[in-house]
Design a protein around this motif. Structure first.
Motif, short mmCIF file in Angstrom:
data_model
loop_
_atom_site.label_atom_id
_atom_site.label_comp_id
_atom_site.label_asym_id
_atom_site.label_seq_id
_atom_site.Cartn_x
_atom_site.Cartn_y
_atom_site.Cartn_z
N GLU A 1 48.29 73.84 81.75
CA GLU A 1 46.98 73.43 82.25
C GLU A 1 46.33 72.39 81.34
O GLU A 1 45.18 72.51 80.93
CB GLU A 1 46.08 74.65 82.46
CG GLU A 1 46.64 75.62 83.47
CD GLU A 1 45.80 76.86 83.67
OE1 GLU A 1 44.79 77.05 82.94
OE2 GLU A 1 46.14 77.65 84.56
N CYS A 2 47.11 71.38 81.02
CA CYS A 2 46.67 70.31 80.11
C CYS A 2 46.70 68.94 80.79
O CYS A 2 47.04 67.94 80.16
CB CYS A 2 47.58 70.27 78.89
SG CYS A 2 47.59 71.75 77.92
N ALA A 3 46.34 68.89 82.06
CA ALA A 3 46.39 67.62 82.79
C ALA A 3 45.54 66.54 82.12
O ALA A 3 45.86 65.35 82.21
CB ALA A 3 45.96 67.83 84.23
N PHE A 4 44.49 66.94 81.44
CA PHE A 4 43.62 65.97 80.78
C PHE A 4 44.35 65.17 79.70
O PHE A 4 43.91 64.10 79.29
CB PHE A 4 42.39 66.66 80.17
CG PHE A 4 42.71 67.57 79.03
CD1 PHE A 4 42.74 67.08 77.73
CD2 PHE A 4 43.01 68.90 79.25
CE1 PHE A 4 43.05 67.92 76.67
CE2 PHE A 4 43.31 69.75 78.20
CZ PHE A 4 43.33 69.25 76.90
N MET A 5 45.49 65.69 79.23
CA MET A 5 46.25 64.99 78.19
C MET A 5 46.76 63.63 78.67
O MET A 5 47.03 62.75 77.86
CB MET A 5 47.44 65.85 77.75
CG MET A 5 47.05 67.08 76.97
SD MET A 5 46.56 66.69 75.30
CE MET A 5 48.11 66.14 74.64
N VAL A 6 46.88 63.46 79.98
CA VAL A 6 47.36 62.19 80.53
C VAL A 6 46.44 61.05 80.09
O VAL A 6 46.90 59.95 79.80
CB VAL A 6 47.48 62.26 82.07
CG1 VAL A 6 47.85 60.92 82.65
CG2 VAL A 6 48.50 63.32 82.46
N ASP A 7 45.14 61.32 80.02
CA ASP A 7 44.20 60.29 79.59
C ASP A 7 44.47 59.84 78.16
O ASP A 7 44.33 58.66 77.83
CB ASP A 7 42.76 60.80 79.69
CG ASP A 7 42.33 61.03 81.13
OD1 ASP A 7 42.91 60.41 82.04
OD2 ASP A 7 41.42 61.85 81.33
N TYR A 8 44.88 60.76 77.32
CA TYR A 8 45.20 60.40 75.93
C TYR A 8 46.52 59.64 75.85
O TYR A 8 46.65 58.72 75.05
CB TYR A 8 45.23 61.65 75.05
CG TYR A 8 43.87 62.28 74.92
CD1 TYR A 8 42.92 61.74 74.04
CD2 TYR A 8 43.50 63.38 75.69
CE1 TYR A 8 41.66 62.29 73.94
CE2 TYR A 8 42.24 63.94 75.58
CZ TYR A 8 41.32 63.39 74.71
OH TYR A 8 40.06 63.93 74.61
N VAL A 9 47.48 60.02 76.67
CA VAL A 9 48.75 59.29 76.72
C VAL A 9 48.49 57.85 77.14
O VAL A 9 49.13 56.92 76.62
CB VAL A 9 49.74 59.99 77.68
CG1 VAL A 9 50.95 59.12 77.96
CG2 VAL A 9 50.18 61.34 77.12
N ALA A 10 47.54 57.65 78.04
CA ALA A 10 47.24 56.31 78.55
C ALA A 10 46.79 55.36 77.44
O ALA A 10 46.99 54.15 77.54
CB ALA A 10 46.16 56.39 79.62
N ARG A 11 46.25 55.89 76.37
CA ARG A 11 45.85 55.03 75.24
C ARG A 11 47.05 54.36 74.58
O ARG A 11 46.92 53.31 73.96
CB ARG A 11 45.11 55.85 74.19
CG ARG A 11 43.79 56.38 74.67
CD ARG A 11 43.13 57.22 73.63
NE ARG A 11 41.85 57.72 74.13
CZ ARG A 11 40.96 58.31 73.38
NH1 ARG A 11 41.17 58.48 72.09
NH2 ARG A 11 39.84 58.75 73.91
N TYR A 12 48.20 55.00 74.71
CA TYR A 12 49.41 54.49 74.07
C TYR A 12 50.37 53.85 75.06
O TYR A 12 51.13 52.95 74.70
CB TYR A 12 50.12 55.61 73.29
CG TYR A 12 49.23 56.19 72.23
CD1 TYR A 12 49.05 55.52 71.01
CD2 TYR A 12 48.52 57.35 72.44
CE1 TYR A 12 48.20 56.03 70.04
CE2 TYR A 12 47.66 57.87 71.47
CZ TYR A 12 47.51 57.19 70.27
OH TYR A 12 46.66 57.69 69.31
N ASP A 13 50.37 54.33 76.31
CA ASP A 13 51.27 53.79 77.33
C ASP A 13 50.68 54.08 78.71
O ASP A 13 50.89 55.16 79.26
CB ASP A 13 52.66 54.41 77.18
CG ASP A 13 53.70 53.74 78.05
OD1 ASP A 13 53.35 53.20 79.12
OD2 ASP A 13 54.89 53.78 77.67
#
Length: 100
Positions: free
Chosen positions: A59-71
């Protein structure tokens, strides 16, 4: 990367993301930066399907936003994969309702 390693990576990121001190939260960004680096032994973006599955399970879908900072392209793919994963799980759940 196998599922156990991916799960450990996500759990480690979550541990530092939710840490109480700022210095521990800074570790989150450093770890994520390393995990999004193609040269890293712990490169998680080479296994997007598995990452999407683990993020959904944890239940960590919000992590995608942090991944977007790098790719951002990997983040876009993750969004689609997570939607597909949710849809697949819903179909399985509905199927099990009919079997009972």
């Amino acid at each position: 990367m196998n599922k156990e390693l991916m799960t450990n990576a996500v759990e480690t990121l979550m541990k530092y993301k939710t840490a109480e001190t700022q210095s521990e939260r800074n570790i989150f960004y450093k770890f994520l930066e390393g995990m999004c680096n193609m040269e890293s032994d712990y490169y998680i973006l080479g296994h997007l399907e598995l990452l999407a599955e683990v993020l959904e399970e944890k239940e960590c879908a919000f992590m995608v936003d942090y991944v977007a900072r790098y790719d951002y392209r990997a983040a876009q793919c993750l969004d689609v994969l997570m939607i597909d994963y949710r849809a697949h799980c819903e179909v399985r759940l509905r199927g099990s309702e009919y079997n009972n």
